[in-house]
Design a protein around this motif. Sequence first.
Motif, short mmCIF file in Angstrom:
data_model
loop_
_atom_site.label_atom_id
_atom_site.label_comp_id
_atom_site.label_asym_id
_atom_site.label_seq_id
_atom_site.Cartn_x
_atom_site.Cartn_y
_atom_site.Cartn_z
N MET A 224 0.62 -1.13 -0.11
CA MET A 224 0.11 0.26 0.11
C MET A 224 0.59 1.53 -0.31
N ILE A 225 -0.21 2.37 -0.38
CA ILE A 225 0.67 3.78 -0.43
C ILE A 225 0.22 4.59 -0.23
N PRO A 226 0.31 5.51 0.87
CA PRO A 226 0.26 6.04 1.87
C PRO A 226 -0.14 7.34 0.84
N LEU A 227 -1.40 8.02 1.16
CA LEU A 227 -1.25 9.48 0.68
C LEU A 227 -1.25 10.57 1.85
N SER A 228 -1.22 11.39 1.25
CA SER A 228 -0.55 13.03 1.77
C SER A 228 -0.99 13.79 1.42
N THR A 229 -2.19 14.95 2.09
CA THR A 229 -2.94 15.91 1.47
C THR A 229 -2.33 17.20 2.51
N SER A 230 -1.04 17.54 3.33
CA SER A 230 -0.98 18.26 3.66
C SER A 230 -0.29 19.74 3.33
N ILE A 231 -0.37 19.24 2.11
CA ILE A 231 0.15 20.43 1.22
C ILE A 231 0.28 20.78 0.28
N VAL A 232 0.03 22.79 0.32
CA VAL A 232 -1.00 23.45 -1.05
C VAL A 232 0.12 23.98 -1.41
N ALA A 233 -0.37 24.59 -2.51
CA ALA A 233 0.53 25.14 -3.53
C ALA A 233 -0.04 26.58 -4.54
N GLY A 234 0.24 27.65 -4.77
CA GLY A 234 -0.31 28.49 -5.62
C GLY A 234 0.47 29.27 -7.26
N VAL A 235 -0.37 29.67 -7.28
CA VAL A 235 0.79 30.13 -8.82
C VAL A 235 0.01 31.64 -8.56
N ALA A 236 1.08 33.10 -8.58
CA ALA A 236 0.95 33.73 -8.69
C ALA A 236 0.66 34.90 -9.75
N LEU A 237 -0.33 35.49 -10.74
CA LEU A 237 -0.52 36.17 -11.66
C LEU A 237 -0.54 37.53 -11.25
N PHE B 47 1.87 14.08 -7.23
CA PHE B 47 3.02 13.09 -7.40
C PHE B 47 2.97 12.12 -6.81
N PHE B 48 4.21 11.31 -6.76
CA PHE B 48 4.67 9.74 -5.66
C PHE B 48 5.85 10.55 -5.42
N GLU B 49 6.48 10.43 -4.14
CA GLU B 49 7.37 10.82 -4.00
C GLU B 49 8.35 9.19 -3.60
N ALA B 50 8.82 9.01 -4.33
CA ALA B 50 9.82 7.39 -4.26
C ALA B 50 10.46 7.36 -2.88
N ASN B 51 11.30 8.97 -2.25
CA ASN B 51 11.90 8.11 -1.36
C ASN B 51 11.73 7.76 0.29
N VAL B 52 10.19 8.51 0.38
CA VAL B 52 9.21 8.28 1.05
C VAL B 52 7.92 7.42 0.91
N ASN B 53 7.43 6.68 -0.41
CA ASN B 53 6.87 5.93 -1.00
C ASN B 53 5.71 6.97 -0.39
N VAL B 54 5.57 7.90 -0.62
CA VAL B 54 4.15 8.17 -0.54
C VAL B 54 3.60 9.08 -1.89
N PRO C 59 7.00 17.12 -14.79
CA PRO C 59 5.66 17.33 -15.80
C PRO C 59 4.22 17.75 -15.38
N ASN C 60 3.84 17.81 -14.41
CA ASN C 60 3.10 17.87 -12.97
C ASN C 60 2.95 19.47 -13.73
N GLN C 61 4.12 19.89 -12.33
CA GLN C 61 4.31 20.95 -12.69
C GLN C 61 2.98 22.22 -13.94
N ARG C 62 3.99 21.84 -14.81
CA ARG C 62 3.59 22.44 -16.38
C ARG C 62 2.15 22.71 -16.40
N GLU C 63 1.55 21.55 -16.48
CA GLU C 63 0.07 20.48 -16.38
C GLU C 63 -1.11 21.82 -15.58
#
Length: 153
Positions: free
Chosen positions: A1-14, A75-82, A123-127
């Motif tokens: 099983m791969i845990p999910l993390s939803t503890s981060i937010v992001a924002g793009v300024a225009l 995205f998948f963070e391979a080094n911490v399996n999240v 790639p996810n940043q570009r999307e």
Amino acid sequence: MIPLSTSIVAGVALSQINGETKMLLMKRSKGNYWCHVAGHIEGEEKAWQAIIREFKEETQIEVCQLYNGQILEQFFEANVNVIQIIPVFAVLCPPEQTVVLNHEHTEYRWCSLQEACDLVPFPNQREVYQQVWQSFVLNKPHPLFEVDIGSLN
């Protein structure tokens, strides 16, 4: 099983810079790559409260117009399996928005969509940038996207 993390937010300024709409990118001190504003939700913060705080901490931008970007950066963070699932916000800044970076970043640029996509490694940043550009630059954002930040005070 791969845990999910939803503890981060992001924002793009225009902002309108020299009469053209641009998006803010910053070069991270740790990792030396280009990115947008992001950070962890603290305590009992709601996601939108966290991104307002992160903008202030990282750029000294006082967020006045905040929108749900209608995209999740993931995205998948391979080094911490999240698997990271990150809601993205759009921040519409006044023209010629000033930026004062904290220690987390070494430099910043106001970029066109193409410049931003060329600078970032993931790639996810570009999307994310393409979605934000489509919904907030090429089109007027739907009123339902706006986040009522009046209740923060």
